[in-house]
Design a protein around this motif. Structure first.
Motif: not given
Length: 376
Positions: A48-49, A44, A111, A71-74, A53-54
């Motif tokens: 996202n990195y 994860w 998170y 900004q919602e993460t995958f 996304k971070f």
């Protein structure tokens, strides 16, 4: 899986790795087998990195800091040979099972991550489970298997099925040493056989995936990688042209129904061992995602199968390295680093300003003398 099969062998491997790497001139901090939850969480972090996304992004047109449009993460879906992981951030949902909850603080944001690793439900171990289950109804050492192509035949030793702890629940005494698989290539029957591996009759929580494991409602977009991608890419269902679940099922069903001889001719460069299992693997992935994780025809559109992100492999290894080396800070840096696009834009802008200044200077210094007298 190795530790479950043979703890002494696993310890021996780790000892050998430790002894070897300790001789190299870097800060080696030891070798260990990570847990399934860690594998899911690091996967994860990786996707996202790599997908940004971070971090906060800079608008290179306005040159002011702004947050990413989304900004919602995958969510992360990982499939290996021995296990499979699902990891995502639930929205407004309490993670009822503490074993499935992990907390991260990255770039100043907290998170609460749900993750679970289903050991024995990687594609290879799932196939062994299915065979160990189905062989019990074999007659004269032969049984029709709908998960293999019509015309496919293979003789296997019974002992092979019981070498793994994943088939322990199906182990029984059989009056034969070998059995023969005869493929029939029927997607629907294959799917029905696979679903028998998932226990959905008991759930001690408000909702579950299977085998009594808590699973909160699915949230947001997901990226599926590792064997999820390799199998579905081979089956040619990862392109944007094949976006609907109905079309994906149709293509997998058609692939399974093709005669084995035709498949071998069409994919002559693929080893038969791997080629013969794509029908099962594709059907298993669909069963796992739809019946195991409860994706629907609507939420299927939120899954993207990926192999690489910016030339980096999608998987848990990068996430592990980032976490181990603290390359993702807990707090947001005071000044966000310039993105490549912003850097290029600023360089071009400053270059144009410099050129303009030089041109203006040359024009002024090369004016005729009477021009300066008039100015005086």
């Amino acid at each position: 899986m190795l530790r479950l099969q043979n703890k002494e062998q696993a310890d021996s491997v780790l000892s050998g790795v430790t002894k070897s790497l300790s001789n190299y001139p870097f800060d080696f901090q030891g070798a260990r087998i990570i847990t399934g939850q860690e594998e899911g969480a690091y996967g994860w972090i990786t996707i996202n990195y790599l997908l940004g996304k971070f971090t906060q992004k800079l608008s290179w047109l306005s040159l002011i800091q702004r947050k990413s449009d989304n900004q919602e993460t995958f969510g992360a879906l990982d499939l290996g040979g021995a296990s499979t992981q699902i990891t995502f951030v639930p929205q407004n949902q309490t993670i009822e099972s503490p074993d499935n909850a992990l907390q991260f603080r990255l770039y100043g944001k907290d998170y609460s991550v749900y993750t679970h690793s289903f050991l024995c439900y990687g594609k290879d171990q799932a196939l062994l489970q299915k065979l160990a289950k189905d062989i019990q109804v074999a007659r004269n050492g032969t049984f029709k298997d709908p998960c293999f192509h019509p015309g496919y035949k293979k003789v296997m030793n019974v002992s092979v099925l019981y070498k793994t702890p994943c088939t322990k629940r199906f182990k029984t005494t059989l009056p034969l040493q070998q059995f023969e698989i005869q493929g029939s290539g029927d997607y629907q029957q294959c799917r029905a056989s696979i679903l028998e591996l998932f226990n959905t009759s008991e759930c001690p929580y408000s909702r579950c995936a299977f085998n009594g494991i808590f699973l909160p409602p699915l949230q947001g977009d997901f990226r599926a990688f590792s064997a999820f991608y390799f199998v579905m890419n081979f089956l040619n269902v990862t392109s944007e042209k094949v976006s609907s679940l109905e079309k994906v099922i149709e293509m997998v069903e058609n692939f399974c129904s093709r005669p084995w001889q035709e498949i071998k001719t069409s994919f002559a460069r693929v080893k038969e061992r791997y080629l013969s299992e794509y029908c099962f693997s594709g059907t298993y992935i669909l069963a796992l995602l739809l019946e195991g994780y409860h994706f629907t025809a609507d939420s299927w559109e939120h899954i993207q199968f990926i192999g690489k992100i910016q030339d980096s492999d999608a998987g848990w290894t990068l996430g592990y390295m980032l976490n181990l080396t603290n390359m993702i800070p807990a707090e947001q840096p005071l000044s966000a680093p310039l993105s490549h696009a912003t850097y290029v834009f600023l360089m071009v802008l400053f270059s144009l300003i410099l050129v303009a200044a030089v041109v203006i200077g040359l024009l002024l210094f090369h004016k005729p003398s009477y021009f300066w007298k008039e100015m005086v």
